[in-house]
Motif scaffolding. Sequence first.
Motif, PDB file in Angstrom:
ATOM      1  N   LYS A  77       0.843  -1.211   0.000  1.00 24.80           N
ATOM      2  CA  LYS A  77       0.000   0.000   0.000  1.00 24.80           C
ATOM      3  C   LYS A  77       0.870   1.250   0.000  1.00 24.80           C
ATOM      4  O   LYS A  77       0.601   2.198  -0.738  1.00 24.80           O
ATOM      5  N   SER A  78       1.919   1.275   0.806  1.00 26.89           N
ATOM      6  CA  SER A  78       2.820   2.434   0.845  1.00 26.89           C
ATOM      7  C   SER A  78       3.524   2.617  -0.490  1.00 26.89           C
ATOM      8  O   SER A  78       3.625   3.740  -0.994  1.00 26.89           O
ATOM      9  N   VAL A  79       4.002   1.522  -1.068  1.00 31.14           N
ATOM     10  CA  VAL A  79       4.685   1.613  -2.361  1.00 31.14           C
ATOM     11  C   VAL A  79       3.708   2.124  -3.421  1.00 31.14           C
ATOM     12  O   VAL A  79       4.070   2.958  -4.254  1.00 31.14           O
ATOM     13  N   ASN A  80       2.462   1.675  -3.384  1.00 32.02           N
ATOM     14  CA  ASN A  80       1.456   2.168  -4.337  1.00 32.02           C
ATOM     15  C   ASN A  80       1.230   3.670  -4.170  1.00 32.02           C
ATOM     16  O   ASN A  80       1.008   4.382  -5.151  1.00 32.02           O
ATOM     17  N   ASN A  81       1.281   4.160  -2.932  1.00 31.35           N
ATOM     18  CA  ASN A  81       1.154   5.611  -2.713  1.00 31.35           C
ATOM     19  C   ASN A  81       2.311   6.351  -3.389  1.00 31.35           C
ATOM     20  O   ASN A  81       2.117   7.408  -3.989  1.00 31.35           O
ATOM     21  N   HIS A  82       3.520   5.805  -3.305  1.00 32.49           N
ATOM     22  CA  HIS A  82       4.680   6.408  -3.972  1.00 32.49           C
ATOM     23  C   HIS A  82       4.455   6.416  -5.485  1.00 32.49           C
ATOM     24  O   HIS A  82       4.714   7.426  -6.160  1.00 32.49           O
ATOM     25  N   LEU A  83       3.970   5.285  -6.001  1.00 33.23           N
ATOM     26  CA  LEU A  83       3.745   5.159  -7.446  1.00 33.23           C
ATOM     27  C   LEU A  83       2.669   6.118  -7.937  1.00 33.23           C
ATOM     28  O   LEU A  83       2.765   6.654  -9.048  1.00 33.23           O
TER      29      LEU A  83
END
Length: 176
Positions: A77-83
């Motif tokens: 979820k955090s990585v998706n926020n970065h993306l």
Amino acid sequence: EPLEHAHPPAPRFNVFAAEWLDVHARTNNRPSTVCTKEHLLRNHLLPAFGRMRVNEITTHMVEHFKSRQLAKGLSPKSVNNHLTTLRACLHAAEEWGHIERTPKIRWLKVPPQTMRFLSRDESERLLRGAANSFWQALMLCALRTGMRLGELTALDWRDVDLDAAGLTETAELARA
């Protein structure tokens, strides 16, 4: 023969991201959202892509970025926020003529979030533990309405209906 139509080089990601924050994000987002985007850029995206030109960022590089972020222990979820922030920034670079096409970005699969609500006892203990009456009132409002911190801090007197002893949705929806 001189190159009459030579394009200047695409800006470096760090330079473009700063302009994107000032011109696009601050104009089109709430201050709390801009703050989140600044944090994501500073702590995750600029270290990975900052010195590259926006037209040098490829899908392959984004996949490596995802892999490194997961290896650091960050959640999907955090990585998706970065993306999401990276894609929005690169999409603006495309719209503004700096790149021909935004690289394809594939989001990570995120397990469904389970909702857990506080029990009556947990709610009462939380309220008793509030540092002062301000926090107690804020927590009580959150517990009774389900509002998140950003929504609570955005409340305005025009959201309060004293006659009905409640909050109106119209002002919050208008600000969203």
